[in-house]
Design a protein around this motif. Structure first.
Motif: not given
Length: 234
Positions: A21-31
């Motif tokens: 959930v943490v990996a998917v929900v939060f935006k870690w990388l630019p589009t």
């Protein structure tokens, strides 16, 4: 024994789900706006899935051990002597080795693919100097521009150099950066896949005005790119 294993697995699954959930929900990388960044993100998620599995396993064992085998605070006795388990030792050596090799192979394949320029890439020289970028379009009579304009879905080969000190060419949405070094030519391949405006950033500390060393990057349709070239030559 079976109940303990089931509890251990349940703890691991809960931890893995929370991490997912943490990996998917939060935006870690630019589009992503390039084919190369799409491949880089695939490697990132491949390594992330492996990392989640390893972390969940280790954390589950720790939580289960603290829960099941906690001793009173005044218990200073040593635990019973335990002899090594050969099969387990082989497993925890072989499995990480296989995973590391897998990540290395996938990364090497992506690195090789991202370095392929195709038959006729758009040739652009990116020149860094304190504190601005200059772009020279070799295919169009060395047309010079302070902004970067690219046609969508067209491979472009950037050849980088610097006039004064070390700089680093980086468009976050393209997913790659490369040092621009005085007296040396470096290069990267970029295939933009999404029209829009992006930022060219210097990612190497280059002096007092480093934070202001930015340029506009525009990805446009082929027709609009051709019009822009004509306007610059007019």
């Amino acid at each position: 024994m079976r109940r303990g294993i089931a509890q251990l697995v349940a703890i691991g699954v809960v931890i893995a789900l929370l991490l997912t959930v943490v990996a998917v929900v939060f935006k870690w990388l630019p589009t992503s706006a390039s084919e190369e960044f799409d491949r880089i993100q695939a490697v990132y998620w491949f390594a992330t899935v492996i990392s989640i599995g390893i972390f969940a396993l280790v954390a589950a064992v720790i939580v289960f051990s603290v829960w099941k085998w906690r001793v009173p605070l005044d218990d200073d006795a040593d635990g019973p002597p335990i002899h090594g388990h050969t099969g387990l030792e082989i497993a925890w050596t072989a499995v990480p080795a296989i995973l590391v090799i897998a990540i290395g192979v996938v990364s090497a394949v992506v690195l090789a693919r991202n370095g392929e320029a195709g038959t006729r890439p758009l040739e652009i020289n990116a020149i860094g100097q304190q504190f601005a970028w200059k772009f020279v379009y070799s295919d169009y009579d060395d047309l010079r521009s302070g902004q970067l304009v690219l046609p969508v879905n067209q491979e472009a080969r950037f050849t980088m150099t610097a006039v004064d000190v070390l700089h680093s060419f980086w468009v976050p949405n393209f997913g790659q950066k490369m040092d621009a070094v005085p007296g040396i030519e470096t290069s990267i391949i970029v295939t933009p896949t999404r029209e829009g405006e992006f930022q060219v950033v210097c990612a190497e500390l280059c002096g007092f005005g480093h934070a202001t060393m930015r340029a506009k990057a525009r990805v446009v349709s082929r027709a609009e790119f051709d019009r822009w070239i004509q306007e610059q030559n007019a």
